[in-house]
Structure formats: structure tokens, C-alpha cells
Write an enzyme that holds these catalytic residues in place. Structure first.
Site, short mmCIF file in Angstrom:
data_model
loop_
_atom_site.label_atom_id
_atom_site.label_comp_id
_atom_site.label_asym_id
_atom_site.label_seq_id
_atom_site.Cartn_x
_atom_site.Cartn_y
_atom_site.Cartn_z
N HIS A 144 -40.74 -59.36 -56.99
CA HIS A 144 -41.49 -59.89 -58.13
C HIS A 144 -42.98 -59.56 -57.99
O HIS A 144 -43.61 -59.07 -58.93
CB HIS A 144 -41.29 -61.41 -58.20
CG HIS A 144 -42.17 -62.11 -59.18
ND1 HIS A 144 -41.72 -62.58 -60.41
CD2 HIS A 144 -43.49 -62.44 -59.13
CE1 HIS A 144 -42.72 -63.14 -61.05
NE2 HIS A 144 -43.81 -63.08 -60.30
N GLU A 145 -43.54 -59.81 -56.81
CA GLU A 145 -44.97 -59.56 -56.59
C GLU A 145 -45.28 -58.06 -56.61
O GLU A 145 -46.31 -57.64 -57.15
CB GLU A 145 -45.43 -60.18 -55.27
CG GLU A 145 -45.27 -61.69 -55.19
CD GLU A 145 -45.99 -62.42 -56.33
OE1 GLU A 145 -46.98 -61.89 -56.86
OE2 GLU A 145 -45.53 -63.52 -56.70
N HIS A 148 -45.74 -56.72 -60.09
CA HIS A 148 -47.07 -56.96 -60.65
C HIS A 148 -48.01 -55.79 -60.31
O HIS A 148 -48.78 -55.33 -61.15
CB HIS A 148 -47.67 -58.24 -60.08
CG HIS A 148 -47.15 -59.50 -60.70
ND1 HIS A 148 -47.06 -59.67 -62.06
CD2 HIS A 148 -46.71 -60.66 -60.14
CE1 HIS A 148 -46.58 -60.89 -62.31
NE2 HIS A 148 -46.36 -61.50 -61.17
N GLU A 218 -45.45 -62.87 -66.04
CA GLU A 218 -44.52 -63.49 -65.10
C GLU A 218 -43.08 -63.22 -65.51
O GLU A 218 -42.22 -62.95 -64.67
CB GLU A 218 -44.79 -64.99 -65.01
CG GLU A 218 -46.11 -65.37 -64.35
CD GLU A 218 -46.23 -64.85 -62.94
OE1 GLU A 218 -45.21 -64.75 -62.23
OE2 GLU A 218 -47.37 -64.54 -62.53
#
Length: 303
Positions: A144-145, A148, A218
Site C-alpha cells: 500500500h505504501e 503511494h 488511500e
């Protein structure tokens, strides 16, 4: 290097609009300063210098500011071999640049990514997260990070976050510079009040822009991580665990890390302190889980 993280056109469009609108806000802010100083070119030069200085400070030190707010430090492969192994595997899977890896000693279970470019980015997890989640859950959180970073929304958030800071600095400096210039208002609204009003409007617009982008990014990162790892249910499990733990953490500890909320996987707020959706930096947990359930159905459907 083109990443294999799924592209999100909606995110790209929103990032473009955020940059454009922030630029427009800057122009309005500088024109307001120019007008309030009686069309004095010195006022414009002052406004531009403050704006440029604040921008470059935030741009070059955004990663250090975020890491300091979270009490994080960079770790080597020797210090955190398992963590680096997971990041290496995900970067190889996504064909993306490996960022620096950091760990925070915070007991609040969370993670974030920051940095002005993929080459100068950092992903960080807290000790609380490493203790709370199992290995598969930590890995999908890292995915997930990393998404980004690959989507470059971290860069846009860094730029967008400067606007409010610049507005506050310029209005405060302009307020003090306006003393002794009472002749400028010609009996109208005091110039100090005009500075405060313009600052409030600019800050408010920046506030809403950042939160609108933050909520969408997100969801985009959840989707990209779920598709890359093929484990949407694992990410759903991690989000559920971390969100539930926030209500058990003392308010003083939550406040200590709240300055990095817009970057974090889960906002450091309790259920009682949560704002309405318009002011939230993150989508609701229900919305995130609903999206992950749809992705799970799509991945399990026969091709």
C-alpha cells in the site's frame, strides 16, 4: 522506470487538479498582498520570496519533517532484514524503485510513505504495527505504501501541503508589516483584518483540497496493493485490526503523531475525535473494506 502498480486515472486527474488549483491559490494570494499594499511592487516581491522559501523548505525536507513527527529512523538491511526482504520482494514484483526503509518506535500501529520523488522516498512502519500484524499483513501494508510512491501522490501531497503553511506565514508577516500604514484603508476595513480574512480563505481552500485528494489516494493505494499482491482480504484484515486499535490508544499519544495523519495508513484519531467525512483525511473503514471485497470478488471470478 514504469511500475506494475495498477494505474489509476482518477487519481492522476485529481492530482493534476490539485496542483492547478494550488497554483491558482498562490496567484490569488500574491495579488491580494499586492492590492493590500497599495499596488506596491515591494509587497509582491516580499510575497513571492516568502512563498518560494517556504515551498523549497517543505520540498527538500518533507521526508525529514514527517520522520521526525513520527519519531522514525532509517534502518539498514542488517538492522531489519525481514522488513528489507519484504520491501525488496515487492519492489521486484512491481518493477519499481526501492525507497529507503524506516522504523518508528511508536506503539501506535501505523505506516506511512513520504519524499519528494520515488528516488528520494522513504516507507516507514511503527513497532506497534510490526507487533500487531502478521507477516502477510505487514507485506500488504508495505505494498500500500509503495503504491503511494509509485503513483507519485506523495509528491503532490508534499506540494499541496505547502499552501497552508505559506498562507499562514505570509498573512502573519503581512499583518506585522501593516502596522503604521493605517492610511491605506481610507477609513474602510482595517488592513490587518483583510490579511486575516485572506489567510483564512486560502488556508480553508488548501485544507479542503488536501483532504479530498488524501481520501481518494488511500482508496487508490488500497486497490493497487490488493491487485499487486492478490491479497485484498489480507489488507482488509490489517485495516480492521489497525482501525480497531486506535480506539484503545490514549488521546495524548494520538495527538503526538496527528501531524502526520495525512500521510499515515490509518489516521491517529479515536472514534470520539473523528470529524465528518468532509474534513477527514481518510475514507471510512467501511468504504475501504467494501472496495476490497469487490476486488476480492473480481480476482476470484473465473477468467
Amino acid at each position: 522506470m514504469k511500475s506494475r502498480f495498477v494505474k489509476d486515472n482518477g487519481l492522476t486527474l485529481r492530482m493534476g487538479w490539485t496542483i492547478f488549483l494550488n497554483g491558482l491559490i498562490y496567484v490569488i494570494l500574491i495579488l491580494a498582498i499586492w492590492w493590500m499594499f497599495g499596488q506596491n511592487i515591494a509587497g509582491v516581491i516580499f510575497a513571492v520570496l516568502i512563498s518560494v522559501g517556504a515551498f523549497f523548505f517543505q520540498w527538500y525536507f518533507s521526508d525529514k519533517i514527517a520522520m521526525k513527527a513520527m519519531g522514525a529512523r532509517e534502518v539498514s538491511p542488517e538492522e531489519a532484514p525481514e522488513l528489507h526482504t519484504m520491501v525488496d520482494r515487492l519492489c521486484q514484483l512491481a518493477d519499481s524503485t526501492k525507497p529507503r526503509v524506516a522504523v518508528s518506535d511508536s506503539t501506535i500501529p501505523n505506516a506511512f510513505a513520504t519524499g519528494r520523488s520515488p528516488e528520494r522516498s522513504v516507507v516507514c512502519v511503527t513497532r506497534g504495527l510490526l507487533e500487531k500484524l502478521d507477516r502477510d499483513e505487514v507485506e500488504v501494508v508495505l505494498a500500500h505504501e509503495l503504491s503511494h510512491v509509485a503513483h507519485r501522490d506523495v509528491t503532490v501531497m508534499t506540494i499541496a501541503g505547502v499552501t497552508g503553511v505559506v498562507a499562514a506565514l505570509m498573512m502573519r508577516a503581512g499583518y506585522y508589516m501593516s502596522f503604521g500604514r493605517r492610511d491605506n484603508n481610507n477609513g474602510g476595513v482595517p488592513i490587518q483584518l483583510l490579511f486575516l480574512l485572506v489567510g483564512a480563505v486560502v488556508y480553508g481552500l488548501s485544507f479542503l483540497l488536501i483532504r479530498s485528494l488524501s481520501r481518494y489516494r488511500e482508496l487508490a493505494a488500497d486497490r493497487a496493493a490488493a491487485i499487486l499482491t492478490g491479497a485484498p482480504s489480507t489488507l482488509a484484515s490489517a485495516l480492521t485490526k489497525l482501525s480497531g486499535d486506535m480506539s484503545k490508544i490514549p488521546e495524548k499519544d494520538l495527538r503526538a503523531s496527528s501531524s502526520a495523519n495525512h500521510l499515515a495508513l490509518i489516521p491517529a484519531i479515536s472514534g470520539k475525535a473523528a470529524f465528518g467525512q468532509l474534513f477527514s483525511t481518510h475514507p471510512s473503514l467501511d468504504k475501504r473494506l467494501e472496495q476490497l471485497a469487490k476486488i476480492s470478488g473480481q480476482l476470484s471470478a473465473p477468467q
